[in-house]
Design an enzyme around this catalytic site. Sequence first.
Site, PDB file in Angstrom:
ATOM      1  N   LYS A   1     -18.203  -5.686   6.651  1.00  0.00           N
ATOM      2  CA  LYS A   1     -16.905  -6.362   6.777  1.00  0.00           C
ATOM      3  C   LYS A   1     -16.456  -6.410   8.231  1.00  0.00           C
ATOM      4  O   LYS A   1     -16.819  -5.547   9.025  1.00  0.00           O
ATOM      5  CB  LYS A   1     -15.837  -5.579   5.991  1.00  0.00           C
ATOM      6  CG  LYS A   1     -15.934  -5.749   4.499  1.00  0.00           C
ATOM      7  CD  LYS A   1     -14.687  -5.185   3.840  1.00  0.00           C
ATOM      8  CE  LYS A   1     -14.760  -5.269   2.330  1.00  0.00           C
ATOM      9  NZ  LYS A   1     -13.558  -4.767   1.677  1.00  0.00           N
TER      10      LYS A   1
ATOM     11  N   SER B   1      -2.949  -7.676   3.266  1.00  0.00           N
ATOM     12  CA  SER B   1      -3.056  -7.517   4.719  1.00  0.00           C
ATOM     13  C   SER B   1      -3.385  -8.859   5.362  1.00  0.00           C
ATOM     14  O   SER B   1      -2.856  -9.189   6.426  1.00  0.00           O
ATOM     15  CB  SER B   1      -4.154  -6.506   5.060  1.00  0.00           C
ATOM     16  OG  SER B   1      -3.861  -5.264   4.484  1.00  0.00           O
TER      17      SER B   1
ATOM     18  N   ARG C   1      -2.403  -6.321  -8.351  1.00  0.00           N
ATOM     19  CA  ARG C   1      -1.296  -7.243  -8.082  1.00  0.00           C
ATOM     20  C   ARG C   1      -1.206  -8.322  -9.149  1.00  0.00           C
ATOM     21  O   ARG C   1      -0.201  -8.511  -9.795  1.00  0.00           O
ATOM     22  CB  ARG C   1      -1.473  -7.903  -6.710  1.00  0.00           C
ATOM     23  CG  ARG C   1      -1.234  -6.970  -5.557  1.00  0.00           C
ATOM     24  CD  ARG C   1      -1.741  -7.532  -4.282  1.00  0.00           C
ATOM     25  NE  ARG C   1      -3.173  -7.786  -4.365  1.00  0.00           N
ATOM     26  CZ  ARG C   1      -3.941  -8.085  -3.337  1.00  0.00           C
ATOM     27  NH1 ARG C   1      -3.421  -8.213  -2.137  1.00  0.00           N
ATOM     28  NH2 ARG C   1      -5.231  -8.275  -3.491  1.00  0.00           N
TER      29      ARG C   1
ATOM     30  N   HIS D   1       0.841  -1.208   0.000  1.00  0.00           N
ATOM     31  CA  HIS D   1       0.000   0.000   0.000  1.00  0.00           C
ATOM     32  C   HIS D   1       0.875   1.256   0.000  1.00  0.00           C
ATOM     33  O   HIS D   1       0.615   2.199  -0.745  1.00  0.00           O
ATOM     34  CB  HIS D   1      -0.855   0.068   1.281  1.00  0.00           C
ATOM     35  CG  HIS D   1      -1.917  -0.982   1.410  1.00  0.00           C
ATOM     36  ND1 HIS D   1      -2.038  -1.787   2.519  1.00  0.00           N
ATOM     37  CD2 HIS D   1      -2.923  -1.352   0.577  1.00  0.00           C
ATOM     38  CE1 HIS D   1      -3.071  -2.593   2.373  1.00  0.00           C
ATOM     39  NE2 HIS D   1      -3.630  -2.363   1.192  1.00  0.00           N
TER      40      HIS D   1
HETATM   41  O1  PNS Z   1      -8.999  -2.576   0.403  1.00  0.00           O
HETATM   42  P1  PNS Z   1     -10.332  -3.080  -0.049  1.00  0.00           P
HETATM   43  O2  PNS Z   1     -10.996  -3.833   1.055  1.00  0.00           O
HETATM   44  O3  PNS Z   1     -10.205  -3.888  -1.303  1.00  0.00           O
HETATM   45  O4  PNS Z   1     -11.238  -1.806  -0.356  1.00  0.00           O
HETATM   46  C1  PNS Z   1     -12.310  -1.816  -1.243  1.00  0.00           C
HETATM   47  C2  PNS Z   1     -13.325  -0.702  -0.977  1.00  0.00           C
HETATM   48  C3  PNS Z   1     -12.661   0.466  -0.335  1.00  0.00           C
HETATM   49  C4  PNS Z   1     -13.897  -0.244  -2.267  1.00  0.00           C
HETATM   50  C5  PNS Z   1     -14.426  -1.306  -0.137  1.00  0.00           C
HETATM   51  O5  PNS Z   1     -13.877  -2.023   0.910  1.00  0.00           O
HETATM   52  C6  PNS Z   1     -15.417  -0.327   0.496  1.00  0.00           C
HETATM   53  O6  PNS Z   1     -15.424  -0.172   1.662  1.00  0.00           O
HETATM   54  N1  PNS Z   1     -16.286   0.276  -0.248  1.00  0.00           N
HETATM   55  C7  PNS Z   1     -17.388   1.023   0.273  1.00  0.00           C
HETATM   56  C8  PNS Z   1     -18.558   0.590  -0.533  1.00  0.00           C
HETATM   57  C9  PNS Z   1     -18.313   0.831  -2.010  1.00  0.00           C
HETATM   58  O7  PNS Z   1     -18.239   1.953  -2.438  1.00  0.00           O
HETATM   59  N2  PNS Z   1     -18.139  -0.254  -2.763  1.00  0.00           N
HETATM   60  C10 PNS Z   1     -17.859  -0.206  -4.177  1.00  0.00           C
HETATM   61  C11 PNS Z   1     -19.135  -0.171  -4.950  1.00  0.00           C
HETATM   62  S1  PNS Z   1     -18.794  -0.120  -6.657  1.00  0.00           S
END
Ligand code: PNS
Length: 165
Positions: A40, A127, A89, A16
């Site tokens: 989550k 992570s 990745r 990151h």
């Molecule tokens: O690091 P991550 O867990 O892959 O992050 C992905 C992320 C930030 C998009 C997701 O975890 C999140 O919290 N999104 C909030 C809800 C959202 O906007 N989802 C995408 C819809 S297209």
Amino acid sequence: MRAIYPGSFDPITLGHLDIIERASKIFSEVYVVVMENKRKKYTFSLNERITMIKECTNHIKNIKIDSFKGLLIDYVKHNNIDVIIRGLRAVTDFEYELQMAMANKEMCSNVDTVFLMTDKKFSFLSSSLVKEVAYFGGDISRWVPKNVEKRLLTLLEESKGGVDI
Ligand code: PNS
């Protein structure tokens, strides 16, 4: 141009950090936003995740660290952000990322997602992998910043292995 690098950062890894450093050279402002998604489960609290990012990004001047509990695109619109940054990745990341980029583009057509390829030395890193290796006593020092290693080892010690990772 103002960019956002969103994620769970549970916890932030050197993968990151590499993306943040590179993005900060490309864009004039980079918002690193810790997303809190009710659906989550996280190992670290929102505050801990933010603190860990702050501790290891002091050297980067054009970033703003924030958090958000909602739909990413709502944050993007509200803060006049031009670009969403995601790290890629391997091919396995691609389908999910493409789906998300397309959905976000449909919800806000003037915002694009830009993918930065991860440095090859971090191409397997996540992570979850870091937490798994730490849980079983492996050395994680080459994958996370020092402050993160310390906090993760303290968490494991204090919980006597009872922590949900
Ligand atoms: O690091 P991550 O867990 O892959 O992050 C992905 C992320 C930030 C998009 C997701 O975890 C999140 O919290 N999104 C909030 C809800 C959202 O906007 N989802 C995408 C819809 S297209």
